[in-house]
Design an enzyme around this catalytic site. Structure first.
Site, mmCIF file in Angstrom:
data_model
loop_
_atom_site.group_PDB
_atom_site.id
_atom_site.type_symbol
_atom_site.label_atom_id
_atom_site.label_comp_id
_atom_site.label_asym_id
_atom_site.label_seq_id
_atom_site.Cartn_x
_atom_site.Cartn_y
_atom_site.Cartn_z
ATOM 1 N N HIS A 1 0.855 -1.184 0.000
ATOM 2 C CA HIS A 1 0.000 0.000 0.000
ATOM 3 C C HIS A 1 0.889 1.232 0.000
ATOM 4 O O HIS A 1 1.840 1.334 0.784
ATOM 5 C CB HIS A 1 -0.927 0.005 1.210
ATOM 6 C CG HIS A 1 -1.982 1.061 1.136
ATOM 7 N ND1 HIS A 1 -2.838 1.178 0.058
ATOM 8 C CD2 HIS A 1 -2.318 2.061 1.988
ATOM 9 C CE1 HIS A 1 -3.653 2.194 0.252
ATOM 10 N NE2 HIS A 1 -3.352 2.756 1.411
ATOM 11 N N HIS B 1 -3.289 9.022 0.956
ATOM 12 C CA HIS B 1 -3.238 7.836 0.098
ATOM 13 C C HIS B 1 -4.586 7.601 -0.558
ATOM 14 O O HIS B 1 -5.610 8.170 -0.167
ATOM 15 C CB HIS B 1 -2.782 6.608 0.901
ATOM 16 C CG HIS B 1 -3.559 6.346 2.158
ATOM 17 N ND1 HIS B 1 -4.274 5.190 2.387
ATOM 18 C CD2 HIS B 1 -3.733 7.103 3.282
ATOM 19 C CE1 HIS B 1 -4.839 5.230 3.576
ATOM 20 N NE2 HIS B 1 -4.530 6.384 4.141
ATOM 21 N N CYS C 1 -3.332 2.833 -5.607
ATOM 22 C CA CYS C 1 -2.610 3.695 -4.659
ATOM 23 C C CYS C 1 -1.209 4.039 -5.141
ATOM 24 O O CYS C 1 -0.711 5.152 -4.901
ATOM 25 C CB CYS C 1 -2.556 3.025 -3.288
ATOM 26 S SG CYS C 1 -1.738 1.404 -3.267
#
Length: 264
Positions: free
Chosen positions: A30, A42, A152
Site C-alpha cells: 500500500h 493515500h 494507490c
C-alpha cells in the site's frame, strides 16, 4: 536504503516522500505520500486499501491488515465519491514495515529489484509540488479506483511526477501491477523463444529476460503514452468529461477499461 531493501526509519522521512508498506505474505504493497506532521495521504477504493469489484477481493482483503473497530481521531476518511484519504502514519502502516519508494534509479538498479512497485526510472518533482498535489487531490479526488490501472501506487507516482497515462487499453503507472501482469505475460511471450532450446536453464533465462524487458518498457520513466498535467487541470478535466473515469463493474473484468483517459 540498500540494493534489496528500501526500508527506512520514521526519523528520516520528509514531506513529499513516497512511502509504502507490504501487506500479509507480500501479496501487495500500500502506497501513499507523507506530507509531514505524521500524516500520509493515500488512495483507496472507498476506504478499502485494495479492491477489484470482483471475487478476487476476498483474497486481497483477507491479505490486508486487520482494522481496529476504534476509529482514529487523527485520520480523515475519504469524502463521498472520493477514495483519497488522510491517515496518521501508524494507521497507514497498520503494523507493517516502512519503506520509501525510489526515483531516478539507474537501469541496473531497476532491473536488480525484480519485484515491481519499489522504484522507478522517472524523476521526481520538488517536494513542495508533491505535497501540493497530494493535498489538492485529498480535497478534489483522483477518479475511480482500479487495482490494475488507477491504484494507490498510481496516485503516489502521479503526486511525485505529475505524469498520467492517457492511452486507452494500457495499464497505469503502477510497478506492482506490471509485475502481476508481467510474469504470466513473460511466460507466454517467451514460449516461441523457448522452442529453440530444450535446456531448462535456457528456458528460465529467456522468460526472465522477457519479464525484465517488459518491466523496463512499462516503467513510467520510459513510457511515451504519458502527459504532464497539473492537479488542477486534471480535476477540471475530470469534472468536464475531458478525462473519462470508468468504475469497473462487479460482473466484468477491468482489462479493457481506462480509468483516466484523455479525450480529444
Amino acid at each position: 536504503m540498500g540494493l534489496l531493501s528500501n526500508r527506512v526509519q520514521r526519523e528520516s522521512l520528509k514531506p513529499g516522500d513516497h512511502i509504502y508498506s507490504w501487506r500479509a505474505a507480500y501479496i501487495y504493497a500500500h502506497h501513499g505520500i507523507y506530507v509531514g506532521d505524521d500524516k500520509v495521504i493515500h488512495f483507496t477504493r472507498r476506504g478499502q486499501e485494495v479492491g477489484t469489484g470482483t471475487v478476487l477481493d476476498v483474497l486481497l482483503i483477507s491479505s490486508g491488515p486487520a482494522r481496529s473497530h476504534q476509529p482514529c481521531s487523527t485520520c480523515t476518511p475519504p469524502a463521498e465519491g472520493s477514495g483519497v484519504m488522510s491517515s496518521c502514519l501508524n494507521c497507514f502502516l497498520s503494523g507493517g514495515v516502512l519503506y520509501r519508494f525510489e526515483y531516478s534509479v539507474t537501469p541496473a538498479l531497476f532491473l536488480a529489484k525484480a519485484r515491481g512497485g519499489t522504484c522507478t526510472l522517472a524523476v521526481s518533482d520538488p517536494d513542495d509540488a508533491v505535497v501540493h498535489r497530494a493535498k489538492y487531490l485529498l480535497e478534489n479526488g483522483f477518479g475511480c479506483y482500479n487495482v490494475f490501472k488507477n491504484n494507490c501506487e498510481d496516485f503516489a507516482i502521479y503526486c511525485k511526477t505529475g505524469l498520467l497515462v492517457v492511452e486507452q487499453g494500457t495499464i497505469g503507472q503502477s510497478g506492482q501491477a506490471v509485475s502481476i501482469i508481467g510474469g504470466p505475460l513473460a511466460a507466454v511471450l517467451s514460449t516461441p523463444l523457448c522452442l529453440v532450446t530444450t535446456n531448462v536453464y535456457g528456458m528460465a533465462a529467456t522468460a526472465v529476460a522477457v519479464y525484465c524487458a517488459s518491466r523496463y518498457a512499462a516503467d513510467i520513466g520510459m513510457r511515451r503514452d504519458v502527459v504532464k498535467m497539473s492537479a488542477e487541470d486534471m480535476t477540471r478535466r475530470l469534472a468536464t468529461g475531458l478525462l473519462q473515469v470508468v468504475e469497473p463493474q462487479i460482473s466484468a473484468t477491468p482489462a479493457h477499461e481506462s480509468p483516466l483517459l484523455l479525450t480529444q
